[in-house]
Motif scaffolding. Structure first.
Motif, PDB file in Angstrom:
ATOM      1  N   ALA A   1       0.796  -1.228   0.000  1.00 36.31           N
ATOM      2  CA  ALA A   1       0.000   0.000   0.000  1.00 36.31           C
ATOM      3  C   ALA A   1       0.828   1.277   0.000  1.00 36.31           C
ATOM      4  CB  ALA A   1      -0.969   0.009   1.173  1.00 36.31           C
TER       5      ALA A   1
ATOM      6  N   CYS B   1       3.280   2.072  -1.760  1.00 38.54           N
ATOM      7  CA  CYS B   1       3.543   2.469  -3.150  1.00 38.54           C
ATOM      8  C   CYS B   1       2.268   2.473  -3.996  1.00 38.54           C
ATOM      9  CB  CYS B   1       4.568   1.526  -3.784  1.00 38.54           C
ATOM     10  SG  CYS B   1       6.175   1.580  -2.968  1.00 38.54           S
ATOM     11  N   HIS B   2       1.509   1.388  -3.917  1.00 43.09           N
ATOM     12  CA  HIS B   2       0.334   1.240  -4.788  1.00 43.09           C
ATOM     13  C   HIS B   2      -0.921   1.865  -4.196  1.00 43.09           C
ATOM     14  CE1 HIS B   2       2.516  -1.191  -7.661  1.00 43.09           C
ATOM     15  NE2 HIS B   2       3.013  -1.886  -6.652  1.00 43.09           N
ATOM     16  N   GLN B   3      -0.827   2.359  -2.960  1.00 38.30           N
ATOM     17  CA  GLN B   3      -1.881   3.058  -2.243  1.00 38.30           C
ATOM     18  C   GLN B   3      -3.000   2.114  -1.802  1.00 38.30           C
ATOM     19  OE1 GLN B   3      -1.214   6.619  -1.642  1.00 38.30           O
ATOM     20  NE2 GLN B   3       0.623   5.504  -2.254  1.00 38.30           N
TER      21      GLN B   3
ATOM     22  N   ASP C   1      -6.103   2.385  -1.945  1.00 41.97           N
ATOM     23  CA  ASP C   1      -7.222   2.278  -2.877  1.00 41.97           C
ATOM     24  C   ASP C   1      -6.824   1.619  -4.200  1.00 41.97           C
ATOM     25  OD1 ASP C   1      -5.705   4.287  -4.061  1.00 41.97           O
ATOM     26  OD2 ASP C   1      -7.265   5.825  -3.906  1.00 41.97           O
TER      27      ASP C   1
ATOM     28  N   LYS D   1      -4.935   2.709  -6.508  1.00 41.71           N
ATOM     29  CA  LYS D   1      -4.791   3.647  -7.633  1.00 41.71           C
ATOM     30  C   LYS D   1      -3.351   4.036  -7.929  1.00 41.71           C
ATOM     31  CE  LYS D   1      -9.454   5.431  -7.266  1.00 41.71           C
ATOM     32  NZ  LYS D   1     -10.309   6.582  -6.998  1.00 41.71           N
TER      33      LYS D   1
ATOM     34  N   ILE E   1       0.472   5.756  -7.718  1.00 40.67           N
ATOM     35  CA  ILE E   1       0.888   7.153  -7.802  1.00 40.67           C
ATOM     36  C   ILE E   1       1.329   7.369  -9.245  1.00 40.67           C
ATOM     37  CG2 ILE E   1       2.539   8.895  -7.006  1.00 40.67           C
ATOM     38  CD1 ILE E   1       2.667   7.347  -4.341  1.00 40.67           C
TER      39      ILE E   1
END
Length: 136
Positions: A39, A41-43, A45, A47, A49
């Motif tokens: 999460a 890096c890839h968040q 949600d 989505k 960055i």
């Protein structure tokens, strides 16, 4: 009533409960594994960055062949590190099953035996089992 049983009986339930909770904490589900390892890096949600870390939501690679997505975790890709030495086959299967079914993705589950077979064919490192084995 036996004094030993009276005193130790309730405590044994406490110790057993603590042991079971500890085992469950170590056996994280896919979402928890994602939050811990992906999460940042890839968040949360999915989505990502833009320009830095790709979105996982709607990602064609993730929704394609499960082996392709697992290969990325076992070998790395672009700037993404490999997780072969830090995630077990079961962990990789759980996190990919979660990601492949989240944020609108509609791909099937992945089993730990599928990951183990792929790991062997790629000759990828085995995950460490120590408490501090997660390098990420």
């Amino acid at each position: 009533m036996n004094l030993h049983r009276l005193l130790i009986g309730p405590l044994s339930g406490i110790f057993l409960g603590a042991f079971v909770q500890g085992a469950q904490a170590q056996d994280m589900d896919g979402k928890a594994l994602f939050q811990k390892n992906c999460a940042a890096c890839h968040q949360a949600d999915g989505k990502g960055i833009p320009g830095a870390f790709p979105a996982l939501a709607g990602n064609a690679l993730l929704q394609g062949a499960a082996a392709d997505a697992a290969t990325v975790l076992l070998r790395g890709r672009g700037g993404m590190p490999d997780f072969s030495a830090s995630l077990s086959d079961a962990d990789i299967a759980r996190v990919l099953t979660y990601v492949r079914a989240s944020w609108g993705n509609q791909a099937g589950a992945l089993s730990d035996t599928e990951v183990a077979s792929l790991r062997a064919s790629l000759q990828a490192a085995q995950a460490g089992t120590g408490r501090l084995s997660n390098k990420h």
